[in-house]
Scaffold this active site. Structure first.
Site, mmCIF file in Angstrom:
data_model
loop_
_atom_site.group_PDB
_atom_site.id
_atom_site.type_symbol
_atom_site.label_atom_id
_atom_site.label_comp_id
_atom_site.label_asym_id
_atom_site.label_seq_id
_atom_site.Cartn_x
_atom_site.Cartn_y
_atom_site.Cartn_z
ATOM 1 N N ASP A 179 0.789 -1.231 0.000
ATOM 2 C CA ASP A 179 0.000 0.000 0.000
ATOM 3 C C ASP A 179 0.825 1.288 0.000
ATOM 4 O OD1 ASP A 179 0.967 -0.075 2.583
ATOM 5 O OD2 ASP A 179 -0.984 -0.393 3.524
ATOM 6 N N ASP A 215 0.268 -13.405 -19.764
ATOM 7 C CA ASP A 215 1.266 -14.473 -19.804
ATOM 8 C C ASP A 215 2.130 -14.443 -18.548
ATOM 9 O OD1 ASP A 215 0.634 -15.406 -22.460
ATOM 10 O OD2 ASP A 215 1.610 -13.606 -23.230
ATOM 11 N N HIS A 225 1.718 -18.330 0.286
ATOM 12 C CA HIS A 225 0.784 -17.708 -0.652
ATOM 13 C C HIS A 225 0.298 -18.656 -1.733
ATOM 14 C CE1 HIS A 225 4.941 -16.998 -1.904
ATOM 15 N NE2 HIS A 225 4.512 -17.002 -3.154
ATOM 16 N N ASP A 227 1.804 -21.220 -3.548
ATOM 17 C CA ASP A 227 2.586 -21.830 -4.633
ATOM 18 C C ASP A 227 3.579 -22.870 -4.128
ATOM 19 O OD1 ASP A 227 4.530 -20.301 -3.428
ATOM 20 O OD2 ASP A 227 5.025 -19.095 -5.191
ATOM 21 N N HIS A 240 10.661 -14.708 -5.993
ATOM 22 C CA HIS A 240 10.982 -15.857 -6.816
ATOM 23 C C HIS A 240 10.106 -15.829 -8.060
ATOM 24 C CE1 HIS A 240 8.008 -17.824 -3.846
ATOM 25 N NE2 HIS A 240 7.314 -17.577 -4.946
ATOM 26 N N GLY A 247 5.161 -18.268 -15.934
ATOM 27 C CA GLY A 247 4.838 -16.848 -15.952
ATOM 28 C C GLY A 247 4.559 -16.193 -14.623
ATOM 29 N N ASP A 252 8.172 -10.652 -2.149
ATOM 30 C CA ASP A 252 7.788 -10.738 -0.742
ATOM 31 C C ASP A 252 7.248 -9.392 -0.267
ATOM 32 O OD1 ASP A 252 7.462 -11.211 1.947
ATOM 33 O OD2 ASP A 252 9.466 -12.020 2.279
ATOM 34 N N HIS A 278 15.883 -8.889 -12.180
ATOM 35 C CA HIS A 278 16.421 -10.227 -11.902
ATOM 36 C C HIS A 278 15.352 -11.293 -12.112
ATOM 37 C CE1 HIS A 278 18.836 -13.232 -9.560
ATOM 38 N NE2 HIS A 278 17.621 -13.688 -9.279
ATOM 39 N N HIS A 282 14.496 -14.909 -14.718
ATOM 40 C CA HIS A 282 14.020 -16.269 -14.441
ATOM 41 C C HIS A 282 12.793 -16.597 -15.289
ATOM 42 C CE1 HIS A 282 16.828 -17.096 -11.325
ATOM 43 N NE2 HIS A 282 16.316 -16.278 -10.429
ATOM 44 N N MET A 296 21.760 -11.405 -12.781
ATOM 45 C CA MET A 296 21.249 -12.714 -12.380
ATOM 46 C C MET A 296 22.038 -13.348 -11.235
ATOM 47 S SD MET A 296 18.553 -12.887 -14.049
ATOM 48 C CE MET A 296 18.081 -14.475 -13.380
#
Length: 368
Positions: A179, A215, A225, A227, A240, A247, A252, A278, A282, A296
């Protein structure tokens, strides 16, 4: 010169019209990552490893068990069992040497100051060489000036494949946000970050408001969260992303993100544009680089800005997608590897605005 300016202006108008009409591409599902702990130290603060300074084989120091979990988390040793001890054994020494080698540190086999400083630095959550979850294969080549490139790929070298040229849509989540950052500022950061990669390869990126159809989906999340790779709080794992054609790009939300260090003097602030650039690497299929100067490289310190691609970054992404005809590696020597100035005002666009805009126009028109 007048004609060039008129051409640039015409392309600007045309690009604006095309972007307004661009239709987002479909979602590309990919297998979710295997469940694993993203908590770098099992809940122990990253800076608590400072008591491990100068530990070596034969040492017994509180915290070494957590260090073993950290090294296992990023692919440097087998996952330790419940009976893991605080003993610095031969397995830990091998893992430390592997870590030092992989990240371009002096290979001492002990927790010297350089190694410990690197371990305690905030970093990306993608593993450096984790064959179970996100394996990468090192691809060594010769860069300019005889510099050895150390870019890597995800296992199998996955990449985005579509009719040539490739144009991907992306969206920043309207709900998974922080926010204190204006949405327009966050969108501007990602526009610059995507444009930076697009300059090096024959690929276009189009922002869309349709988050579900995009995409590439960008969002800020805290903790677990959904995943399988939960975040761990401030100054641990920063973000990450998943390999093509997944995609997903997650940041964080517990970090203190900054878009302008001059305006935000917070000591623990993390530069959003550096991490965005960065993680996009990926999304395109790159793993981590062993070159500390590369975008990277897996870690970045608070208040550090690293947004410009190096030769290593460019060679890696071009190995996957080829080179943008308008791009030259010599342009990398015209800019520093780190900068506090907005990329939009850098030499990336100097002297070639008209050609770049017209190239983007051609890519988008062809896609439509």
């Amino acid at each position: 010169m007048f004609l060039c300016r008129r051409a640039a202006a015409a392309c600007l108008i045309a690009v604006a019209m095309v972007l307004g009409l661009a239709v987002a591409g479909g979602v590309h599902p990919a297998a979710a990552p295997a469940p694993g702990r993203a908590r770098g130290h099992g809940g122990v603060a990253w800076h608590s490893f400072k008591q491990l300074l100068d530990a070596r084989r034969g040492s017994h120091v509180t915290g070494l068990a957590e260090l073993k979990r950290y090294l296992a988390r990023f692919g440097y040793m087998a996952k330790p069992g419940r009976g893991t001890t605080d003993a610095f054994d031969e397995h830990l020494e091998v893992a430390v040497r592997r870590y030092q080698t992989r990240l371009g540190l002096p290979v001492t086999g002990r927790l010297d100051s350089a190694t410990l400083d690197q371990i305690m630095s905030p970093r990306c959550g993608v593993g450096d060489d984790d064959e179970e979850r996100r394996p990468v294969s090192v691809a060594l080549s010769r860069g300019q000036g005889g510099v050895v490139s150390r870019f890597t790929f995800f296992k199998g070298e996955p990449r985005w494949t579509r009719s040539d040229p490739i144009v991907l849509s992306y969206a920043v989540s309207p709900t998974a946000t922080v926010d204190y950052l204006p949405p327009a500022a966050v969108r501007a950061v990602f526009q610059r970050a995507f444009a930076r990669w697009a300059l090096a390869i024959p690929m276009g990126f189009v922002e869309t408001d349709d988050y579900e159809a995009a995409d590439i989906k960008v969002g800020f999340y805290a903790g677990n969260h959904g995943d399988g790779v939960p975040f761990d709080g401030p100054l641990g794992i920063l973000g990450h992303a998943f390999s093509p054609k997944n995609g997903r790009l997650h940041l964080d939300a517990s970090e203190h993100w900054a878009v302008d260090f001059d305006a935000d003097q917070t000591a623990a602030a993390i530069d959003l544009e550096s991490v965005a650039t960065h993680e996009i690497g990926h999304v395109l299929g790159l793993g981590h680089s062993a070159s500390p100067r590369a975008v990277m490289y897996p870690s970045i310190k608070p208040r550090e800005k690293k947004v410009h691609l190096t030769v290593d970054d460019v060679e890696g992404v071009q190995a996957l997608y080829g080179s943008n005809p308008q791009f030259s590696l010599s342009s990398l020597s015209e800019q520093g590897t780190t900068s506090s100035s907005p990329p939009g005002s850098s030499s990336w666009l100097a002297g070639s605005s008209a050609r770049l805009l017209c190239t983007v126009l051609v890519i988008l028109v062809t896609h439509l």
